[in-house]
Design an enzyme around this catalytic site. Sequence first.
Site, PDB file in Angstrom:
ATOM      1  N   ASP A   1       1.197   6.328  -1.457  1.00  0.00           N
ATOM      2  CA  ASP A   1       1.072   4.637  -2.075  1.00  0.00           C
ATOM      3  C   ASP A   1      -0.484   4.279  -2.135  1.00  0.00           C
ATOM      4  O   ASP A   1      -1.372   5.119  -2.047  1.00  0.00           O
ATOM      5  CB  ASP A   1       1.861   4.061  -0.733  1.00  0.00           C
ATOM      6  CG  ASP A   1       2.485   2.838  -1.666  1.00  0.00           C
ATOM      7  OD1 ASP A   1       1.835   1.728  -1.770  1.00  0.00           O
ATOM      8  OD2 ASP A   1       3.456   2.800  -1.903  1.00  0.00           O
ATOM      9  N   ASP A   2      -0.683   3.089  -1.703  1.00  0.00           N
ATOM     10  CA  ASP A   2      -2.083   2.684  -2.013  1.00  0.00           C
ATOM     11  C   ASP A   2      -2.888   2.965  -1.099  1.00  0.00           C
ATOM     12  O   ASP A   2      -2.673   3.658   0.097  1.00  0.00           O
ATOM     13  CB  ASP A   2      -1.963   1.099  -1.325  1.00  0.00           C
ATOM     14  CG  ASP A   2      -3.011   0.140  -2.187  1.00  0.00           C
ATOM     15  OD1 ASP A   2      -4.022   0.888  -2.525  1.00  0.00           O
ATOM     16  OD2 ASP A   2      -2.847  -0.985  -1.615  1.00  0.00           O
TER      17      ASP A   2
ATOM     18  N   ARG B   1      -5.708 -11.896  -2.007  1.00  0.00           N
ATOM     19  CA  ARG B   1      -6.207 -10.475  -1.459  1.00  0.00           C
ATOM     20  C   ARG B   1      -7.498 -10.138  -2.255  1.00  0.00           C
ATOM     21  O   ARG B   1      -7.742  -8.733  -2.461  1.00  0.00           O
ATOM     22  CB  ARG B   1      -4.951  -9.414  -1.989  1.00  0.00           C
ATOM     23  CG  ARG B   1      -3.992  -9.597  -0.781  1.00  0.00           C
ATOM     24  CD  ARG B   1      -2.389  -9.042  -1.354  1.00  0.00           C
ATOM     25  NE  ARG B   1      -2.798  -7.598  -1.894  1.00  0.00           N
ATOM     26  CZ  ARG B   1      -2.181  -6.611  -1.669  1.00  0.00           C
ATOM     27  NH1 ARG B   1      -1.410  -6.610  -0.780  1.00  0.00           N
ATOM     28  NH2 ARG B   1      -2.474  -5.428  -2.538  1.00  0.00           N
TER      29      ARG B   1
ATOM     30  N   LYS C   1       4.542   4.627  -9.207  1.00  0.00           N
ATOM     31  CA  LYS C   1       5.026   3.295  -8.613  1.00  0.00           C
ATOM     32  C   LYS C   1       4.150   2.242  -9.169  1.00  0.00           C
ATOM     33  O   LYS C   1       2.835   2.531  -8.776  1.00  0.00           O
ATOM     34  CB  LYS C   1       5.072   3.222  -6.989  1.00  0.00           C
ATOM     35  CG  LYS C   1       5.382   1.948  -6.442  1.00  0.00           C
ATOM     36  CD  LYS C   1       5.505   1.804  -4.886  1.00  0.00           C
ATOM     37  CE  LYS C   1       5.996   0.602  -4.042  1.00  0.00           C
ATOM     38  NZ  LYS C   1       5.910   0.631  -2.835  1.00  0.00           N
ATOM     39  N   TRP C   2       4.580   1.420  -9.997  1.00  0.00           N
ATOM     40  CA  TRP C   2       3.671   0.262 -10.730  1.00  0.00           C
ATOM     41  C   TRP C   2       3.763  -1.018  -9.904  1.00  0.00           C
ATOM     42  O   TRP C   2       5.000  -1.543 -10.271  1.00  0.00           O
ATOM     43  CB  TRP C   2       4.173   0.351 -12.073  1.00  0.00           C
ATOM     44  CG  TRP C   2       3.227  -0.554 -12.875  1.00  0.00           C
ATOM     45  CD1 TRP C   2       3.235  -1.985 -13.047  1.00  0.00           C
ATOM     46  CD2 TRP C   2       2.613   0.088 -14.328  1.00  0.00           C
ATOM     47  NE1 TRP C   2       2.512  -2.253 -14.023  1.00  0.00           N
ATOM     48  CE2 TRP C   2       1.936  -1.432 -14.785  1.00  0.00           C
ATOM     49  CE3 TRP C   2       2.392   1.059 -14.782  1.00  0.00           C
ATOM     50  CZ2 TRP C   2       1.460  -1.402 -15.969  1.00  0.00           C
ATOM     51  CZ3 TRP C   2       1.692   1.182 -16.254  1.00  0.00           C
ATOM     52  CH2 TRP C   2       1.153   0.104 -16.567  1.00  0.00           C
ATOM     53  N   ASP C   3       2.788  -1.294  -9.451  1.00  0.00           N
ATOM     54  CA  ASP C   3       2.809  -2.481  -8.688  1.00  0.00           C
ATOM     55  C   ASP C   3       1.905  -3.760  -9.040  1.00  0.00           C
ATOM     56  O   ASP C   3       1.170  -3.474  -9.977  1.00  0.00           O
ATOM     57  CB  ASP C   3       2.342  -2.343  -6.928  1.00  0.00           C
ATOM     58  CG  ASP C   3       2.873  -3.072  -5.859  1.00  0.00           C
ATOM     59  OD1 ASP C   3       3.257  -4.061  -6.446  1.00  0.00           O
ATOM     60  OD2 ASP C   3       2.632  -2.630  -4.862  1.00  0.00           O
ATOM     61  N   MET C   4       2.326  -4.664  -8.626  1.00  0.00           N
ATOM     62  CA  MET C   4       1.296  -5.964  -9.181  1.00  0.00           C
ATOM     63  C   MET C   4       1.548  -7.138  -7.976  1.00  0.00           C
ATOM     64  O   MET C   4       2.832  -7.564  -7.572  1.00  0.00           O
ATOM     65  CB  MET C   4       1.972  -6.812 -10.326  1.00  0.00           C
ATOM     66  CG  MET C   4       1.418  -7.754 -10.832  1.00  0.00           C
ATOM     67  SD  MET C   4       2.240  -8.899 -12.322  1.00  0.00           S
ATOM     68  CE  MET C   4       0.782 -10.055 -12.481  1.00  0.00           C
ATOM     69  N   ASN C   5       0.441  -7.056  -7.294  1.00  0.00           N
ATOM     70  CA  ASN C   5       0.667  -7.883  -5.890  1.00  0.00           C
ATOM     71  C   ASN C   5      -0.025  -9.277  -5.946  1.00  0.00           C
ATOM     72  O   ASN C   5      -0.605  -9.717  -4.952  1.00  0.00           O
ATOM     73  CB  ASN C   5      -0.169  -7.072  -4.979  1.00  0.00           C
ATOM     74  CG  ASN C   5       1.132  -5.951  -4.422  1.00  0.00           C
ATOM     75  OD1 ASN C   5       2.137  -6.181  -4.090  1.00  0.00           O
ATOM     76  ND2 ASN C   5       0.394  -4.661  -4.534  1.00  0.00           N
TER      77      ASN C   5
ATOM     78  N   ASP D   1       9.785  -5.924  -0.586  1.00  0.00           N
ATOM     79  CA  ASP D   1       9.055  -5.140   0.603  1.00  0.00           C
ATOM     80  C   ASP D   1       9.729  -5.537   1.896  1.00  0.00           C
ATOM     81  O   ASP D   1       9.176  -5.030   2.739  1.00  0.00           O
ATOM     82  CB  ASP D   1       7.708  -6.052   0.382  1.00  0.00           C
ATOM     83  CG  ASP D   1       6.732  -5.539  -0.649  1.00  0.00           C
ATOM     84  OD1 ASP D   1       7.270  -4.474  -0.912  1.00  0.00           O
ATOM     85  OD2 ASP D   1       5.774  -6.374  -0.777  1.00  0.00           O
TER      86      ASP D   1
END
Length: 730
Positions: A367-368, A444, A477-481, A549
């Site tokens: 992950d990140d 963030r 895993k395509w994220d958008m935060n 989450d």
Amino acid sequence: MAITYNEATQIFTLQTAGSTYQMMVGRYNILQHLYYGRKVEGSTMDYLLWSSDSGFSGNPYEAGSDRTFSLDIQPQEYPSAGVGDYRTSCIEVVNPDGTRAADFRYVSHEITAGAYKVTGMPAVYDENGESSTLTILMKDTATGLELVLKYGVFEKEDVITRAAELRNTAKGTISLEKMLSVCLDMGFGEWEMIHFHGRHAMERQMERTPLCHGTVSVGSRRGTSSHHHNPSLILCTPQTTEDAGDCYGMAFVYSSNFLAGAEVDQMGQTRVVMGIHPENFCFRLEPGETFETPQVIMSYSGSGFTQLSHNFHRIISDHICRGKYKYARRPILINNWEATYFNFDEEKILKIASQAADLGIEMLVLDDGWFGKRNDDNSGLGDWYVNLEKLPANLSSLSEKVNAMGMKFGLWFEPEMISEDSDLYRAHPDWALQIPGRKPNRSRFQLVLDMSRQEVRDYLFERMSDILSHAHIDYVKWDMNRSMCDIYSASLPKEKQGEVYHRCMLGVYELLERLTAAFPDLMIEGCSGGGGRFDAAMLYYSPQIWCSDDTDAIERLDIQYGTSFLYPVGAVGSHVSACPNHQTGRITPFATRGVVAMAGSFGYELDLNTLPEEEKEQVKKQVADYKKYYELVHQGDYYRLNAPGDGKEFVAWSFVSADKKQALFNLVITHVRANNKPIFVKLKGLDASAKYRLEDGRVISGSALMNAGISIPSVSGEFRAIQFELKAEE
């Protein structure tokens, strides 16, 4: 045929397996809605139309002295603003002369085989040519503007799709200030609206609201479909239950701003609409240019919510999801996020992978934190280069070592974002969406990349392709935060700034299309802070989406319940996580966490090395059970056996195979009482004439299990779960 047109009556009839949709070219070539509901044969429904002289409801000029026909009370297929219908409109334009009206009348139509496409956007597809398309051309005679209405009929799936297209055939530039995808006018009936609201880590909470005179609407202005309101709704009668009653579902095939709602007018008629949110939207069309709306999926059930859900599950699984993992079994994964957060190196990751491999888990997802100067969430986004301090041997070496353990390897990206503290931002500050002369809203310490720009998409494709090509990566895993704001694109003139939200979304779709074409075996899991972009459009590119989450199993009962009304179980990313839970602090039995996570695409989100031996043995059993039941969970029919918070002390659901020979029953105790009584649950979807053998050896008829139910003995202890299989006797 699924679509017919009667020349004499000028009535269009769209038939699915269980529903009929009718409309007609009415007076003055106005396209009027007649009926949508339970299937009818051999009747034209124009007798349902009525007219009256309604005060302060004007009449088309062609009506002359007839005051009984008014657009303000007539059911229409696609109402426009400024011409006498004062209810919610679907389209608002500013013409070249500054006037704000459009009056679209029927011109012609075409019926073709197969499914229509929507340029640059996902849409329900048809590989076998079994569907049909009706295309209706409308025209505003004063300006020459052309409106095209598109209807797709998937007969056996009980689904109708809708979309619209505006062509600027005028002599000057027009400004399109609103263009929705669908209108459904219901001339009679008492209705309630179900929508799915929430917040980060508590998405898709079902809320059922009686409609009253006026407008009830939900939507998003965040640049994503959002955690807060899902781009979907259900219209139902007050009496509708899981197993009986009329209900209509709509799901928006779009991932950005949306509006969905219903209006009850002065005559008690109900108008339901869905489309791109008109706030912060203005599209300029030069002569010859076209704007297309995203698609809406519609379905009707006359037998309650369960059948409606099954209709949506099938159409999304079979005609939205694509690629290798549309049907292929997806690997059981371990994600390192809640095990390590940003604090990891290769040794720590390999230790997690080694333990996972020993327990039968099939993929490790990093992950990140693997890229740039990314030691927290304040920096590094956009710098898609491996952090060699954490991973000195690069990703290729790490993926090879993970593969050598017999596991696949996956990787986290957040492509649409850029950190202020990044080499990319220092080199290209104009690539971020931000308003000149204003300090941006921080979330963030990351900003949103201007995905409308080709050079931004090219950079992301180049960097992601380089990473994916130089390591053996099976999953992304395509994220958008963060939500979007400070909307300004340095690449567009001032008169086109109202197009930024939509152009950015089209840019995201284009990048995803390029990646899936270049890496056809890659599995993508969508994510936006968990479930902030859980919609049908993202499922076109990613067959599953990280549901939330919030990994607390008891919280997930509510989240997964709401999600199941329109989205298939296989689309739900769901993991067993650590206890006490990192979001709520709740302590839940390991077995219960497994049962809840099996109602989705299964995995783990914890450090397996910290588990006691007893729980490691449970991991082995859960992995074996999920493999055993995979086809049943992903391809079977899903039944909600009760609702969270309905006054009962448990939540129950089941899966039943298409041939009804196998079922999997699941139940979680949500409230334990002293001197507790047994639990009775009625099962659903079984073969009434079959005999089912339970795991405890009992043999009970399907009829008995569905009508009398089954008794579950009292269970002590907090949040216990029960799961067992039923098999039909040969």
